[in-house]
Design a protein around this motif. Structure first.
Motif, short mmCIF file in Angstrom:
data_model
loop_
_atom_site.label_atom_id
_atom_site.label_comp_id
_atom_site.label_asym_id
_atom_site.label_seq_id
_atom_site.Cartn_x
_atom_site.Cartn_y
_atom_site.Cartn_z
N SER A 38 56.97 85.80 88.52
CA SER A 38 56.55 85.47 87.16
C SER A 38 55.34 84.55 87.19
N PRO A 39 54.36 84.79 86.30
CA PRO A 39 53.20 83.89 86.24
C PRO A 39 53.57 82.50 85.73
N VAL A 40 54.68 82.42 85.04
CA VAL A 40 55.19 81.13 84.56
C VAL A 40 56.22 80.66 85.58
N ASP A 41 56.13 79.42 85.98
CA ASP A 41 57.03 78.92 87.03
C ASP A 41 58.39 78.57 86.44
N ASP A 42 59.12 79.62 85.97
CA ASP A 42 60.45 79.39 85.40
C ASP A 42 61.55 79.84 86.35
N GLY A 43 61.18 80.29 87.55
CA GLY A 43 62.18 80.66 88.55
C GLY A 43 62.71 82.07 88.44
N THR A 44 62.13 82.90 87.56
CA THR A 44 62.58 84.28 87.45
C THR A 44 61.44 85.24 87.75
N ASN A 45 61.78 86.39 88.29
CA ASN A 45 60.80 87.44 88.56
C ASN A 45 60.63 88.33 87.34
N ASP A 46 59.52 89.08 87.30
CA ASP A 46 59.35 90.15 86.32
C ASP A 46 59.78 91.43 87.01
N VAL A 47 60.56 92.25 86.32
CA VAL A 47 61.10 93.47 86.90
C VAL A 47 60.75 94.65 86.00
N GLY A 48 60.17 95.69 86.59
CA GLY A 48 59.87 96.92 85.88
C GLY A 48 60.81 98.02 86.34
N VAL A 49 61.31 98.81 85.41
CA VAL A 49 62.31 99.84 85.70
C VAL A 49 61.78 101.21 85.30
N ARG A 50 61.93 102.19 86.21
CA ARG A 50 61.57 103.58 85.93
C ARG A 50 62.79 104.27 85.34
N VAL A 51 62.61 104.90 84.18
CA VAL A 51 63.68 105.64 83.52
C VAL A 51 63.23 107.10 83.40
N VAL A 52 64.05 108.01 83.92
CA VAL A 52 63.74 109.44 83.86
C VAL A 52 64.77 110.10 82.96
N SER A 53 64.29 110.80 81.91
CA SER A 53 65.19 111.53 81.03
C SER A 53 64.48 112.76 80.49
N ASP A 54 65.17 113.89 80.53
CA ASP A 54 64.61 115.15 80.01
C ASP A 54 63.21 115.44 80.56
N ASP A 55 63.06 115.32 81.87
CA ASP A 55 61.79 115.59 82.55
C ASP A 55 60.66 114.66 82.12
N GLU A 56 60.98 113.54 81.51
CA GLU A 56 59.98 112.54 81.14
C GLU A 56 60.27 111.25 81.89
N THR A 57 59.23 110.61 82.36
CA THR A 57 59.37 109.35 83.06
C THR A 57 58.72 108.26 82.23
N SER A 58 59.44 107.16 82.04
CA SER A 58 58.87 106.01 81.34
C SER A 58 59.18 104.75 82.14
N TYR A 59 58.47 103.71 81.84
CA TYR A 59 58.67 102.42 82.52
C TYR A 59 58.93 101.37 81.46
N VAL A 60 59.90 100.51 81.72
CA VAL A 60 60.23 99.42 80.81
C VAL A 60 60.27 98.11 81.58
N TRP A 61 59.99 97.04 80.90
CA TRP A 61 60.05 95.69 81.47
C TRP A 61 61.17 94.94 80.76
N PRO A 62 62.42 95.18 81.17
CA PRO A 62 63.55 94.58 80.45
C PRO A 62 63.70 93.09 80.74
N SER A 63 64.45 92.46 79.86
CA SER A 63 64.86 91.07 80.10
C SER A 63 66.19 91.10 80.85
N MET A 64 66.63 89.96 81.31
CA MET A 64 67.93 89.89 82.01
C MET A 64 69.06 90.36 81.10
#
Length: 86
Positions: A38-64
């Motif tokens: 994380s660019p902010v020193d709060d002790g947590t990482n940023d995580v990006g998730v690949r989601v595949v559904s119906d032959d489509e791929t998307s990426y989301v940046w969820p929170s904990m």
């Protein structure tokens, strides 16, 4: 919902489940695609998730609060599961 120590141990390729707003908040399977400090020193990482559904791929940046490990441990600690389960 993940705890901070679970979140910070996620690695690229890990299987997860994520609440996706485009799917009405439903829990869908995904794979961790990005992990960066994380660019902010709060002790947590940023995580990006690949989601595949119906032959489509998307990426989301969820929170904990929007992410679950695999297997899913759904309980009262996740407000989104409480909402979508009813």
């Amino acid at each position: 919902m993940m705890m901070r120590y679970e979140w910070n141990t996620l690695r690229v390729g890990d299987a997860v489940f994520v609440h996706v707003a485009d799917e009405g908040g439903q829990l869908v399977s995904g794979t961790v695609a990005f992990v960066k400090a994380s660019p902010v020193d709060d002790g947590t990482n940023d995580v990006g998730v690949r989601v595949v559904s119906d032959d489509e791929t998307s990426y989301v940046w969820p929170s904990m609060e929007e992410l679950h490990g695999d297997p899913v441990a759904v309980g009262d600690a996740c407000p989104q599961c409480t909402v979508t389960a009813g």
